[in-house]
Scaffold this active site. Sequence first.
Site, PDB file in Angstrom:
ATOM      1  N   MET A   1      21.465  40.105  13.014  1.00 56.09           N
ATOM      2  CA  MET A   1      22.567  40.986  13.354  1.00 56.09           C
ATOM      3  C   MET A   1      23.028  41.762  12.128  1.00 56.09           C
ATOM      4  SD  MET A   1      24.962  38.897  16.018  1.00 56.09           S
ATOM      5  CE  MET A   1      24.359  38.507  17.669  1.00 56.09           C
ATOM      6  N   CYS A   2      23.696  42.866  12.364  1.00 60.46           N
ATOM      7  CA  CYS A   2      24.167  43.734  11.285  1.00 60.46           C
ATOM      8  C   CYS A   2      25.391  43.123  10.609  1.00 60.46           C
ATOM      9  CB  CYS A   2      24.519  45.108  11.843  1.00 60.46           C
ATOM     10  SG  CYS A   2      23.192  45.881  12.784  1.00 60.46           S
ATOM     11  N   ARG A   3      25.795  43.724   9.510  1.00 56.40           N
ATOM     12  CA  ARG A   3      27.037  43.377   8.812  1.00 56.40           C
ATOM     13  C   ARG A   3      27.817  44.669   8.600  1.00 56.40           C
ATOM     14  NH1 ARG A   3      27.511  38.045   9.287  1.00 56.40           N
ATOM     15  NH2 ARG A   3      26.853  38.968  11.256  1.00 56.40           N
TER      16      ARG A   3
END
Length: 287
Positions: A1-3
Amino acid sequence: MCRWLAYTGTPILLEELLYKPAHSLIDQSQHSRLRGDAGTTNGDGFGTGWYTEPSDDPLDADETPALFRGVEPAWGDRNLRDLSAHVRSGLFFAHIRASSPGAAVQETNCHPFRHGRWLWMHNGGISRFPELRRDLMLAIDPALFPLVEGTTDTETMFHLALTFGLVQDVPGSVERMVGLVEATAEQHGVPDPVQMTVAVSDGVRIWAFRYASRPPAPSLFYSTSMEALQSLHPENANLRLVSDRTRVVVSEPLTDLPEEWQPVDESSYSIIEDGKDETFPFVPRRG
């Protein structure tokens, strides 16, 4: 997942949050701690969007936020490093991307996304998005449809929210957008389709959403009182730079100071403006 991170408060150089904290966003691009089984690296592009201070110059009337995005890993981009040391803003977004299966690594797929005064970024995803994409895209307002440049679920979600009246009612439009995604997924036999944290801004305030069709949602935290932290940690030079109206919302804490970060509740959203924040329940709407 992105940050991702969203900042509002005393104008600071972008590097103060992108590079300088012990667990900065750039550090997270290689050493994420909270992605779990998704891995630790976010190397599929990056982006930052920022608002400039209002100007009295009639020739400087562009109110759209600035945007800089790239497809290289954030940790190795020299242009981002140089820009962040020279750009100062009182409200900015930053995002490091880990692409979903089938979503190409290309500039038009990098966050944040922009429409007029608005910025939007996202962590999470729509399950089996390629199966739902056609129906969701057809629900976008025809006037907005030509503005979709990439292939991500995030950009589709943004334009659906715009279709449902984001400019007039941010929470309501996001609730309707999620309701449509869940209803469409149900028609296609896709269970629990939405995992998301979303940040939205008009340059004045920030809305931050955390929701999952089946919890837990992706992690999300917000900074506590700057005044309290400054008194607790007078040795921290970065904390001395900002006023108590400053707030930071992050996918993952930037420091190892546990009292600095509070987790955002499941199925909720917050409105942050001028150092004040209010939190409300988030309930998707269908129909």
